[in-house]
Design a protein around this motif. Structure first.
Motif, mmCIF file in Angstrom:
data_model
loop_
_atom_site.group_PDB
_atom_site.id
_atom_site.type_symbol
_atom_site.label_atom_id
_atom_site.label_comp_id
_atom_site.label_asym_id
_atom_site.label_seq_id
_atom_site.Cartn_x
_atom_site.Cartn_y
_atom_site.Cartn_z
ATOM 1 N N THR A 1 0.757 -0.987 -0.039
ATOM 2 C CA THR A 1 0.079 -0.041 0.144
ATOM 3 C C THR A 1 0.943 1.118 -0.167
ATOM 4 O O THR A 1 0.425 2.436 -0.548
ATOM 5 C CB THR A 1 -0.857 0.002 1.237
ATOM 6 N N ALA B 1 -0.714 0.377 -4.021
ATOM 7 C CA ALA B 1 -1.747 -0.750 -3.973
ATOM 8 C C ALA B 1 -3.010 -0.330 -3.348
ATOM 9 O O ALA B 1 -3.085 0.531 -2.323
ATOM 10 C CB ALA B 1 -1.132 -1.851 -3.319
ATOM 11 N N VAL B 2 -4.206 -0.699 -3.701
ATOM 12 C CA VAL B 2 -5.530 -0.469 -3.237
ATOM 13 C C VAL B 2 -6.055 -1.970 -3.206
ATOM 14 O O VAL B 2 -6.369 -2.550 -4.321
ATOM 15 C CB VAL B 2 -6.462 0.508 -4.216
ATOM 16 N N THR C 1 -9.199 -2.635 -8.365
ATOM 17 C CA THR C 1 -7.878 -1.884 -8.852
ATOM 18 C C THR C 1 -6.799 -2.800 -9.020
ATOM 19 O O THR C 1 -6.264 -3.629 -8.359
ATOM 20 C CB THR C 1 -7.469 -0.612 -7.848
ATOM 21 N N LYS C 2 -6.106 -2.819 -10.389
ATOM 22 C CA LYS C 2 -5.156 -3.728 -10.627
ATOM 23 C C LYS C 2 -3.822 -3.144 -10.112
ATOM 24 O O LYS C 2 -3.520 -2.113 -10.395
ATOM 25 C CB LYS C 2 -4.975 -3.791 -12.098
ATOM 26 N N ASN C 3 -3.318 -3.992 -9.202
ATOM 27 C CA ASN C 3 -2.073 -3.411 -8.614
ATOM 28 C C ASN C 3 -0.755 -4.258 -8.876
ATOM 29 O O ASN C 3 0.352 -4.102 -8.207
ATOM 30 C CB ASN C 3 -2.275 -4.072 -6.973
ATOM 31 N N THR C 4 -0.626 -4.709 -10.168
ATOM 32 C CA THR C 4 0.693 -5.253 -10.753
ATOM 33 C C THR C 4 1.813 -4.444 -10.415
ATOM 34 O O THR C 4 3.057 -4.720 -9.815
ATOM 35 C CB THR C 4 0.523 -5.612 -12.026
ATOM 36 N N ALA D 1 2.224 -1.835 -8.297
ATOM 37 C CA ALA D 1 2.675 -1.648 -6.915
ATOM 38 C C ALA D 1 3.293 -2.841 -6.503
ATOM 39 O O ALA D 1 4.294 -2.631 -5.467
ATOM 40 C CB ALA D 1 1.339 -1.316 -6.105
ATOM 41 N N PHE E 1 -6.264 -7.804 -3.241
ATOM 42 C CA PHE E 1 -5.563 -6.882 -4.005
ATOM 43 C C PHE E 1 -5.276 -7.667 -5.416
ATOM 44 O O PHE E 1 -4.979 -8.769 -5.610
ATOM 45 C CB PHE E 1 -4.124 -6.847 -3.492
ATOM 46 N N THR F 1 -4.341 -8.532 -9.173
ATOM 47 C CA THR F 1 -2.952 -8.152 -9.661
ATOM 48 C C THR F 1 -2.875 -9.256 -11.182
ATOM 49 O O THR F 1 -3.196 -10.163 -10.894
ATOM 50 C CB THR F 1 -1.773 -8.318 -8.631
#
Length: 228
Positions: A65, A69-70, A75-78, A80, A103, A105
């Protein structure tokens, strides 16, 4: 009767383990392994176990985070994950923390001295988009090739781990990933792509002993990525 069946199952598992160990050790040696007593393979197993060392990491946390990251499951967090892993690796190692939340990703590529740690109520939800899994050197049914990255991937790295009590969710169903196997019970229908032709081709390339880097699959071949 239940205790008898349990004992039989245990005996079968022990025997299976014994013969598997014997097979592995004999294949690893240029000469055929000859044991003079039943205790010797167990001694060999202990030698192998002694060589396995648990990874050790510095006490340093890198929460995803803190890198954008969310945990809303949408939400795509790749990126992050990538930033947190890079920072952890460059900072001498430690724990990349996935806190509570869901999360989403794409592929997670681990680097040396990184412990990917999931909090108890954390979920890593993997994307259903094949484009989120770049082409890498990998294996499919034990055969080397260039194909989609595993969901969690590392190559040429050392001292890595995936830990914690959270959830790793492959996010697959009959409309996503499963039908690639070509089985109707897993959602395949006429007109959809399936792995069968590519699988046959890969077997033939493997039989011909071609270089793995020339066995390029990926988009359009429907060889599903590995999880780890």
């Amino acid at each position: 009767m239940s205790n008898t069946l349990l004992n039989i199952r245990r005996s079968i598992l022990i025997l299976a383990g014994f013969f598997m160990l014997a097979f592995v050790l004999s294949c690893a040696s240029k000469q055929k392994t000859v044991w003079n007593s039943s205790s010797e393979p167990w001694m060999e197993m202990e030698k192998l176990r002694a060589k396995i060392k648990a990874p050790v990491f510095p006490v340093h946390n890198f929460s995803i985070t803190d890198y954008g990251a969310v945990g809303d499951g949408k939400t795509k967090n790749t990126e992050a994950f990538r930033k947190a892993i890079d920072a952890c690796n460059k900072g001498g190692g430690g724990r990349v923390l996935v806190p509570d939340g869901t999360f989403l990703t794409g592929a997670i590529h681990l680097k040396s001295n990184v412990d990917l740690h999931l909090a108890d109520n954390a979920t890593v939800l993997f994307s259903r988009d094949p484009e989120d899994y770049p082409m890498v050197f990998t294996r499919w049914e034990g055969m080397e090739l260039m194909n989609y990255s595993a969901f969690i991937y590392a190559y040429g790295q050392e001292n890595i781990a995936v830990t914690g009590n959270g959830t790793l969710d492959g996010n697959a169903d009959n409309e996503n990933w499963w039908y690639w196997c070509g089985a109707k019970k897993f959602g395949w229908k006429e007109g959809l792509g399936r792995q069968n032709p590519a699988r046959d081709s890969l077997h033939e390339l493997n039989h011909q002993k071609t270089k793995a880097q020339t066995r390029v699959f990926g988009r359009g071949y429907f060889l599903r990525p590995n999880f780890l």
